[in-house]
Design an enzyme around this catalytic site. Structure first.
Site, short mmCIF file in Angstrom:
data_model
loop_
_atom_site.label_atom_id
_atom_site.label_comp_id
_atom_site.label_asym_id
_atom_site.label_seq_id
_atom_site.Cartn_x
_atom_site.Cartn_y
_atom_site.Cartn_z
N SER A 147 0.83 -1.21 0.00
CA SER A 147 0.00 0.00 0.00
C SER A 147 0.87 1.27 0.00
O SER A 147 1.95 1.28 0.58
CB SER A 147 -0.88 0.00 1.26
OG SER A 147 -1.39 1.28 1.52
N TYR B 32 -2.49 5.61 -4.31
CA TYR B 32 -3.63 6.51 -4.13
C TYR B 32 -3.38 7.75 -4.98
O TYR B 32 -2.25 8.23 -5.07
CB TYR B 32 -3.75 6.93 -2.66
CG TYR B 32 -4.43 5.89 -1.79
CD1 TYR B 32 -5.71 5.43 -2.09
CD2 TYR B 32 -3.80 5.39 -0.66
CE1 TYR B 32 -6.34 4.49 -1.28
CE2 TYR B 32 -4.43 4.44 0.15
CZ TYR B 32 -5.70 4.01 -0.18
OH TYR B 32 -6.32 3.08 0.60
N THR C 158 -6.18 2.62 -6.55
CA THR C 158 -7.40 2.50 -5.76
C THR C 158 -8.29 3.71 -6.01
O THR C 158 -7.86 4.85 -5.88
CB THR C 158 -7.05 2.36 -4.26
OG1 THR C 158 -6.30 1.15 -4.11
CG2 THR C 158 -8.29 2.31 -3.39
N LYS D 288 -8.89 -0.63 -8.72
CA LYS D 288 -9.50 -1.30 -7.56
C LYS D 288 -10.61 -0.44 -6.96
O LYS D 288 -10.43 0.77 -6.79
CB LYS D 288 -8.40 -1.53 -6.52
CG LYS D 288 -8.85 -2.11 -5.21
CD LYS D 288 -7.66 -2.50 -4.36
CE LYS D 288 -8.07 -3.06 -3.03
NZ LYS D 288 -8.52 -2.05 -2.10
N HIS E 121 -13.76 -2.19 -0.67
CA HIS E 121 -12.71 -1.83 0.29
C HIS E 121 -12.93 -2.57 1.62
O HIS E 121 -12.70 -2.05 2.70
CB HIS E 121 -12.72 -0.32 0.52
CG HIS E 121 -11.37 0.29 0.73
ND1 HIS E 121 -10.69 0.94 -0.27
CD2 HIS E 121 -10.55 0.35 1.82
CE1 HIS E 121 -9.53 1.39 0.21
NE2 HIS E 121 -9.42 1.02 1.48
#
Ligand code: FNR
Length: 389
Positions: free
Chosen positions: A107, A130, A156, A252, A276
């Protein structure tokens, strides 16, 4: 290890070993948690058809995801703050995944950095990005992911605003921890965690701290991250990121057939049908319920469909594959293993899922995961939430 037979066993041990504020961070959903609960319960409603007296020897779970052969159609989903669930957690989980023959996803909001994973694991992994207002910083992350050997970028799309999780607010969740008095007392009871945390240097967001100007203390970091998630994100940005990255992209957070078509048109190599893990829009359908409509929308295209949210067993994986997913991702199932026993616990979680998947597939009369399709499911139990009566 005590006798561990399922993911729930790992969850119970993780709850004992992980400080409350970080355990709660993992084991919670947004607002009423209705979607969080539905993610698991909707899997239970789908029923399998048993077949007997077929030769069940020589079974295989091997399946390609994005052209790479995985030992089973399961990858590790990106999760933030993993190094707080277990010190150096990202490195341990990435190692377990790579030894198991599946992909690990790091992440953006991890504690260990891209460079840490490259140095300590040195196997291909995926990086989750992100979309941030600071495009220059985003581009630098993309370059660092390339240098670290990442072979796909997971973008994401469902966290430009943050779904409220009541418990995190009550616990004063922050990195490094700013616990309430009750949580300080709880921390003192987690000696193994505290000892390991003292031994590691990794206690900050490793991809961010030291790479962004003027971020040198926790409060400047908190202010920066809260402003950074870019609410203007739109499909044109995806094409821009794809060009900057130049490799495979996985989008995603798709829960809608029309969005799945947008993702395909924006050049997604794969999408992840995901809510999520019930942490964002409470009241959204579970991932497994929307999967059939999305598979239908992308029929005939080269965009692969993955699914996450609610997978706690190999049977859940089997049902997702039967409904048309090319592969799946797991979040909490591996985090419970990590919190319970570190790297060994992640391996245990993967073994549990592989074993259940293998046996359930065999009970359904099949020996190769690539043969699995809707025919193993009882038709009346296949989800169809958009059906008009
Ligand atoms: C997440 N998830 C997530 N997703 C993402 O793209 N970036 C992130 O940093 C995080 N962080 C995160 C933290 C924690 C503690 C959890 C549980 C989840 C979502 C994650 O990738 C995945 O979609 C869900 O975890 C899937 O649901 P299950 O398997 O946990 O039910």
């Amino acid at each position: 290890m005590t006798v561990i037979t399922n993911i729930e066993d790992l969850r119970v041990i993780a709850k004992r070993r992980v400080p409350k504020m970080f355990y709660d961070y993992v084991d919670s959903g947004s607002w009423t948690e209705s979607t969080y609960r539905a993610n698991e319960s909707e899997f239970q409603k789908i029923k399998l058809i048993q077949k007997v007296a077929r030769n069940m020897e020589g079974r295989t779970l091997k399946r390609e995801m994005l052209g790479d052969m995985m030992s089973m159609p399961v990858c590790i989903a990106p999760t933030g703050l993993v190094g707080m669930v277990h010190p150096d957690g990202e490195i341990l989980a990435a190692r377990a995944a790579s030894n198991f023959g599946i992909r690990y996803t790091l992440s953006t909001m991890s504690i260990a950095s891209l460079e840490d994973i490259k140095r300590e694991v040195n196997q291909p992994f995926w990086f989750q990005l992100y979309v941030m207002r600071d495009r220059e910083f985003m581009l630098s992350l993309i370059e660092r992911a390339k240098a670290a050997g990442c072979d796909a970028l997971v973008i994401t799309l469902d966290l430009q605003m943050i779904g409220q999780r009541h418990i995190d607010l009550k616990n004063g969740l922050a990195v490094p921890p700013k616990p309430t008095i009750r949580n300080w007392i709880n921390l003192l009871t987690k000696q193994r965690w505290c000892w390991n945390m003292l031994k590691t240097k990794r206690r900050q967001f490793g991809n961010i701290v030291g790479y962004v100007k003027d971020i040198d203390d926790p409060s400047s970091l908190a202010a920066w991250t809260s402003q950074q998630f870019d609410p203007t994100l739109n499909w044109a940005d995806i094409e821009w990121i794809k060009n900057a990255w130049g490799g495979k992209i996985i989008l995603k957070g798709i829960l809608d057939a029309e969005d799945a078509k947008h993702a395909r048109d924006a050049g997604a190599d794969a999408i992840v049908v995901s809510n999520h893990g019930g942490r964002q829009l409470d009241g959204a359908l579970s991932s497994i319920e929307v999967l059939p409509s999305i598979v239908e929308a992308l029929r005939g295209s080269n965009t692969e469909v993955f699914l996450d949210s609610g997978i706690r067993s190999g049977q859940d994986v089997l049902k997702a594959i039967a409904l048309g997913a090319k592969g799946t991702m797991i979040g909490r199932s591996y985090l419970y293993g990590l919190g319970a026993y570190g790297e060994k616990g992640v391996t245990k979680a993967l073994e549990i899922i592989a074993n259940e998947l293998d046996l359930s597939m065999a009970f359904c009369g099949l020996t190769d995961i690539n043969q699995v399709d809707e025919k193993i499911l009882v038709p009346s139990t296949i989800p169809n939430p958009f059906k008009m009566n």
